[in-house]
Design an enzyme around this catalytic site. Structure first.
Site, PDB file in Angstrom:
ATOM      1  N   TYR A   1     -56.381 -64.407  -5.661  1.00 49.27           N
ATOM      2  CA  TYR A   1     -57.359 -65.007  -6.574  1.00 49.27           C
ATOM      3  C   TYR A   1     -58.358 -65.930  -5.884  1.00 49.27           C
ATOM      4  O   TYR A   1     -59.225 -66.504  -6.538  1.00 49.27           O
ATOM      5  CB  TYR A   1     -56.626 -65.816  -7.655  1.00 49.27           C
ATOM      6  CG  TYR A   1     -55.580 -65.003  -8.358  1.00 49.27           C
ATOM      7  CD1 TYR A   1     -55.944 -63.918  -9.155  1.00 49.27           C
ATOM      8  CD2 TYR A   1     -54.229 -65.294  -8.203  1.00 49.27           C
ATOM      9  CE1 TYR A   1     -54.988 -63.152  -9.782  1.00 49.27           C
ATOM     10  CE2 TYR A   1     -53.260 -64.523  -8.834  1.00 49.27           C
ATOM     11  CZ  TYR A   1     -53.645 -63.460  -9.615  1.00 49.27           C
ATOM     12  OH  TYR A   1     -52.698 -62.697 -10.235  1.00 49.27           O
TER      13      TYR A   1
ATOM     14  N   ASP B   1     -60.824 -65.468  -3.621  1.00 49.74           N
ATOM     15  CA  ASP B   1     -62.240 -65.096  -3.515  1.00 49.74           C
ATOM     16  C   ASP B   1     -62.969 -65.397  -4.820  1.00 49.74           C
ATOM     17  O   ASP B   1     -64.003 -66.061  -4.831  1.00 49.74           O
ATOM     18  CB  ASP B   1     -62.370 -63.596  -3.178  1.00 49.74           C
ATOM     19  CG  ASP B   1     -61.566 -63.231  -1.949  1.00 49.74           C
ATOM     20  OD1 ASP B   1     -61.941 -63.677  -0.860  1.00 49.74           O
ATOM     21  OD2 ASP B   1     -60.542 -62.529  -2.086  1.00 49.74           O
TER      22      ASP B   1
ATOM     23  N   TYR C   1     -47.077 -68.060  -1.180  1.00 54.27           N
ATOM     24  CA  TYR C   1     -46.873 -66.641  -0.882  1.00 54.27           C
ATOM     25  C   TYR C   1     -45.370 -66.387  -0.808  1.00 54.27           C
ATOM     26  O   TYR C   1     -44.604 -67.293  -0.447  1.00 54.27           O
ATOM     27  CB  TYR C   1     -47.549 -66.275   0.444  1.00 54.27           C
ATOM     28  CG  TYR C   1     -49.043 -66.486   0.414  1.00 54.27           C
ATOM     29  CD1 TYR C   1     -49.851 -65.754  -0.458  1.00 54.27           C
ATOM     30  CD2 TYR C   1     -49.662 -67.434   1.234  1.00 54.27           C
ATOM     31  CE1 TYR C   1     -51.222 -65.956  -0.499  1.00 54.27           C
ATOM     32  CE2 TYR C   1     -51.041 -67.637   1.198  1.00 54.27           C
ATOM     33  CZ  TYR C   1     -51.812 -66.898   0.322  1.00 54.27           C
ATOM     34  OH  TYR C   1     -53.173 -67.102   0.269  1.00 54.27           O
TER      35      TYR C   1
ATOM     36  N   GLN D   1     -58.072 -72.408 -14.699  1.00 54.60           N
ATOM     37  CA  GLN D   1     -58.286 -73.313 -13.559  1.00 54.60           C
ATOM     38  C   GLN D   1     -58.178 -74.774 -14.000  1.00 54.60           C
ATOM     39  O   GLN D   1     -57.659 -75.612 -13.263  1.00 54.60           O
ATOM     40  CB  GLN D   1     -59.658 -73.053 -12.919  1.00 54.60           C
ATOM     41  CG  GLN D   1     -59.635 -71.895 -11.923  1.00 54.60           C
ATOM     42  CD  GLN D   1     -60.960 -71.723 -11.180  1.00 54.60           C
ATOM     43  OE1 GLN D   1     -62.012 -72.015 -11.719  1.00 54.60           O
ATOM     44  NE2 GLN D   1     -60.893 -71.223  -9.967  1.00 54.60           N
TER      45      GLN D   1
ATOM     46  N   ARG E   1     -51.737 -72.844  -1.594  1.00 57.78           N
ATOM     47  CA  ARG E   1     -51.870 -71.782  -0.588  1.00 57.78           C
ATOM     48  C   ARG E   1     -53.350 -71.383  -0.470  1.00 57.78           C
ATOM     49  O   ARG E   1     -54.201 -71.846  -1.259  1.00 57.78           O
ATOM     50  CB  ARG E   1     -51.030 -70.576  -1.004  1.00 57.78           C
ATOM     51  CG  ARG E   1     -51.588 -69.849  -2.207  1.00 57.78           C
ATOM     52  CD  ARG E   1     -50.709 -68.702  -2.650  1.00 57.78           C
ATOM     53  NE  ARG E   1     -51.496 -67.713  -3.381  1.00 57.78           N
ATOM     54  CZ  ARG E   1     -50.996 -66.678  -4.034  1.00 57.78           C
ATOM     55  NH1 ARG E   1     -49.679 -66.497  -4.063  1.00 57.78           N
ATOM     56  NH2 ARG E   1     -51.777 -65.813  -4.645  1.00 57.78           N
ATOM     57  N   GLY E   2     -53.627 -70.483   0.478  1.00 60.83           N
ATOM     58  CA  GLY E   2     -54.946 -69.845   0.553  1.00 60.83           C
ATOM     59  C   GLY E   2     -56.074 -70.821   0.768  1.00 60.83           C
ATOM     60  O   GLY E   2     -56.108 -71.546   1.765  1.00 60.83           O
ATOM     61  N   GLU E   3     -57.017 -70.863  -0.173  1.00 61.68           N
ATOM     62  CA  GLU E   3     -58.208 -71.685   0.029  1.00 61.68           C
ATOM     63  C   GLU E   3     -58.486 -72.638  -1.148  1.00 61.68           C
ATOM     64  O   GLU E   3     -58.562 -73.843  -0.984  1.00 61.68           O
ATOM     65  CB  GLU E   3     -59.416 -70.753   0.225  1.00 61.68           C
ATOM     66  CG  GLU E   3     -60.723 -71.488   0.266  1.00 61.68           C
ATOM     67  CD  GLU E   3     -61.762 -70.880   1.169  1.00 61.68           C
ATOM     68  OE1 GLU E   3     -61.433 -69.972   1.959  1.00 61.68           O
ATOM     69  OE2 GLU E   3     -62.920 -71.322   1.094  1.00 61.68           O
ATOM     70  N   ASP E   4     -58.600 -72.072  -2.341  1.00 62.69           N
ATOM     71  CA  ASP E   4     -59.072 -72.915  -3.436  1.00 62.69           C
ATOM     72  C   ASP E   4     -58.022 -73.919  -3.902  1.00 62.69           C
ATOM     73  O   ASP E   4     -58.327 -75.104  -4.101  1.00 62.69           O
ATOM     74  CB  ASP E   4     -59.527 -72.029  -4.612  1.00 62.69           C
ATOM     75  CG  ASP E   4     -60.308 -72.835  -5.625  1.00 62.69           C
ATOM     76  OD1 ASP E   4     -61.250 -73.544  -5.225  1.00 62.69           O
ATOM     77  OD2 ASP E   4     -59.961 -72.796  -6.815  1.00 62.69           O
ATOM     78  N   SER E   5     -56.765 -73.479  -4.071  1.00 62.05           N
ATOM     79  CA  SER E   5     -55.735 -74.418  -4.536  1.00 62.05           C
ATOM     80  C   SER E   5     -55.493 -75.502  -3.472  1.00 62.05           C
ATOM     81  O   SER E   5     -55.128 -76.638  -3.793  1.00 62.05           O
ATOM     82  CB  SER E   5     -54.436 -73.687  -4.875  1.00 62.05           C
ATOM     83  OG  SER E   5     -53.962 -72.946  -3.780  1.00 62.05           O
TER      84      SER E   5
HETATM   85  O1  TRH Z   1     -54.791 -66.513  -4.438  1.00 60.47           O
HETATM   86  P1  TRH Z   1     -54.907 -67.076  -3.093  1.00 60.47           P
HETATM   87  O2  TRH Z   1     -53.802 -66.766  -2.192  1.00 60.47           O
HETATM   88  O3  TRH Z   1     -56.256 -66.626  -2.436  1.00 60.47           O
HETATM   89  C1  TRH Z   1     -56.366 -66.327  -1.054  1.00 60.47           C
HETATM   90  C2  TRH Z   1     -57.353 -67.204  -0.354  1.00 60.47           C
HETATM   91  O4  TRH Z   1     -58.625 -67.165  -0.919  1.00 60.47           O
HETATM   92  C3  TRH Z   1     -57.448 -66.761   1.073  1.00 60.47           C
HETATM   93  O5  TRH Z   1     -58.375 -67.563   1.767  1.00 60.47           O
HETATM   94  C4  TRH Z   1     -57.901 -65.335   1.118  1.00 60.47           C
HETATM   95  O6  TRH Z   1     -57.965 -64.915   2.419  1.00 60.47           O
HETATM   96  C5  TRH Z   1     -56.920 -64.509   0.328  1.00 60.47           C
HETATM   97  O7  TRH Z   1     -56.765 -64.999  -0.994  1.00 60.47           O
HETATM   98  C6  TRH Z   1     -57.391 -63.086   0.233  1.00 60.47           C
HETATM   99  O8  TRH Z   1     -54.981 -68.673  -3.184  1.00 60.47           O
HETATM  100  P2  TRH Z   1     -56.164 -69.646  -3.627  1.00 60.47           P
HETATM  101  O9  TRH Z   1     -57.298 -69.577  -2.650  1.00 60.47           O
HETATM  102  O10 TRH Z   1     -55.571 -70.951  -3.824  1.00 60.47           O
HETATM  103  O11 TRH Z   1     -56.687 -69.091  -5.018  1.00 60.47           O
HETATM  104  C7  TRH Z   1     -55.941 -69.183  -6.191  1.00 60.47           C
HETATM  105  C8  TRH Z   1     -56.865 -69.443  -7.368  1.00 60.47           C
HETATM  106  O12 TRH Z   1     -56.154 -69.274  -8.579  1.00 60.47           O
HETATM  107  C9  TRH Z   1     -57.422 -70.845  -7.399  1.00 60.47           C
HETATM  108  O13 TRH Z   1     -58.763 -70.826  -7.897  1.00 60.47           O
HETATM  109  C10 TRH Z   1     -56.534 -71.577  -8.409  1.00 60.47           C
HETATM  110  C11 TRH Z   1     -56.281 -70.460  -9.380  1.00 60.47           C
HETATM  111  N1  TRH Z   1     -55.080 -70.591 -10.207  1.00 60.47           N
HETATM  112  C12 TRH Z   1     -55.266 -70.677 -11.591  1.00 60.47           C
HETATM  113  O14 TRH Z   1     -56.411 -70.716 -12.067  1.00 60.47           O
HETATM  114  N2  TRH Z   1     -54.143 -70.724 -12.399  1.00 60.47           N
HETATM  115  C13 TRH Z   1     -52.884 -70.712 -11.892  1.00 60.47           C
HETATM  116  O15 TRH Z   1     -51.910 -70.770 -12.675  1.00 60.47           O
HETATM  117  C14 TRH Z   1     -52.725 -70.647 -10.466  1.00 60.47           C
HETATM  118  C15 TRH Z   1     -51.345 -70.657  -9.874  1.00 60.47           C
HETATM  119  C16 TRH Z   1     -53.852 -70.575  -9.658  1.00 60.47           C
END
Ligand code: TRH
Length: 382
Positions: A16, A18, A191, A253, A269-273
């Protein structure tokens, strides 16, 4: 006069992050900077998890001031004067050709990294001779020499108000259907490869009562084998001694943000969280997206170096060991010892998380930096 029309392209690779980043940025540019944003998305199904109200088969939708269109429309549409490609997602070839006649400003927003090379590569142009266009690389980051971090204008004020408001917190837990009586509240977004077993053992050994919130689908597949008799469907809960595991549905969000504010420890994890955990000002553990040849561990080290500036060597070691334990990369200390030290250091970690959150919030945010950068390109000042 700055160009008000911007196109943003998002390709959902997996997970999620991106779309999470693109949606957040689009909204902020539209709402806070008054820009007309058109967001091109390739996968409406995944996007609809984050963009409330997004309909799968509708072409032009305006949600929270952002026009959302399928990526395929990029083949026929007239490009905006400013085009953001995100995460090198490649723009449709016919769209690129039209960018030449419009002479659009072309900026590629890259993934967030704390590695030192980002300072040197941020804002650099790359000539595209075949197209007679210049593409600029914009790197988010943690220092003033980078593109900064996404942070909405009122975010810290809203967080502080929520944390000071007992009733708002109670309402939040009620909405989640959670009885809040535990000593520790922990959110676990991770993850499936994370070393959750050692963490849960150490947590139980700490003799603290804890509520642990697990978003459905994230690390559940690693937790399920630890409790084979329990059915971990969304909304379920499992109590083992002082520990209660709650499986949460995917939150909006905004609600996810409140969860981070309301918890004592956040696993992200990842970027946004990751960035949202910094703004929550609570102790957190970041798990980088796993890459080949353990490149992600270099990213983790680079972040811990920046994040741990100004702390004591003991707290720095404590943070590093806990992060390594979570990412299955423990070196000097055993995972169980690392978590024990982490729990013991929680009051100092809490104070430190506040300090770091404040320090990063004093920097200019990413959206503002992007707007300034695009104006500079327009005025040939780059
Ligand atoms: O989902 P991610 O693992 O995304 C990752 C990163 O972008 C990484 O850099 C990239 O290479 C890879 O994907 C392909 O983790 P991230 O970045 O934290 O994104 C999760 C999003 O989901 C973030 O905007 C928060 C949102 N979220 C919700 O809105 N509700 C929820 O209940 C949860 C758990 C997350």
């Amino acid at each position: 006069m700055a160009n008000k029309r911007w196109d943003i392209f998002c390709k959902i690779v997996d997970n999620y992050g991106d779309i999470g980043v693109c949606w957040r940025l689009s909204r902020q540019l539209a709402i806070e900077h008054g820009l007309n944003i058109r967001l091109f998305i390739d996968d409406f199904k995944v996007a609809s998890k984050l963009i409330a109200g997004l309909e799968e088969n509708t072409f032009n939708q305006i949600i929270e001031g952002v026009e959302i269109v399928p990526r395929s429309c990029g083949k026929t549409t007239e490009p905006a004067p400013v085009v953001l490609e995100t995460f090198s997602c490649d723009l449709p070839a016919p769209y690129l050709q039209k960018m030449v006649s419009v002479q659009s400003t072309w900026i590629n927003v890259e993934y967030l990294s704390a590695e030192p090379w980002v300072n040197d590569f941020h804002a650099k142009p790359s000539q595209q001779p075949a197209l007679n266009l210049t593409k600029y690389y914009f790197f988010p980051g943690f220092t003033d020499q980078t593109g900064g971090l996404i942070r909405e204008q009122n975010l810290i004020t809203q967080r502080n108000a929520f944390i000071a408001d007992e009733q708002a917190q109670q309402c939040f837990w009620q909405r989640m259907g959670i009885e809040q009586t535990a000593e520790l509240s922990i959110s676990l977004f991770a993850y499936p490869e994370a070393n959750v077993k050692d963490f849960l053992i150490a947590l139980m050994q700490s003799h603290k009562s804890a509520n642990v919130f697990v978003p459905f689908g994230s690390i559940l597949e690693a937790i399920q084998p630890l409790y084979p008799k329990h059915d971990f469907s969304s909304g379920s809960k499992l109590k083992v001694d002082g520990l209660t595991l709650y499986v949460l549905p995917f939150l909006s969000q905004e609600e996810y943000e409140r969860l981070l504010w309301a918890c004592d420890i956040n696993f992200v994890r990842g970027e946004d969280s990751w960035v949202r955990a910094i703004w929550a000002g609570k102790p957190f553990i970041w798990q980088p997206y796993i890459q080949s040849e353990n490149t992600h561990l270099l990213k983790l080290d680079a972040f811990l170096d920046i994040y741990s500036t100004n702390t004591t060597p003991a707290l720095k070691t404590c943070l590093r060991n806990a992060h390594l334990a979570w990412s299955n990369a423990a070196d000097d200390a055993s995972p169980l010892e690392s978590w024990q030290a982490f729990f013991a250091a929680l009051p100092s970690l809490q104070q430190y998380a506040q300090t770091r959150s404040q320090a990063f919030a004093a920097q200019t945010d990413l959206a503002t930096k992007l707007v300034i950068f695009s104006e500079k390109i327009e005025q040939n000042q780059v």
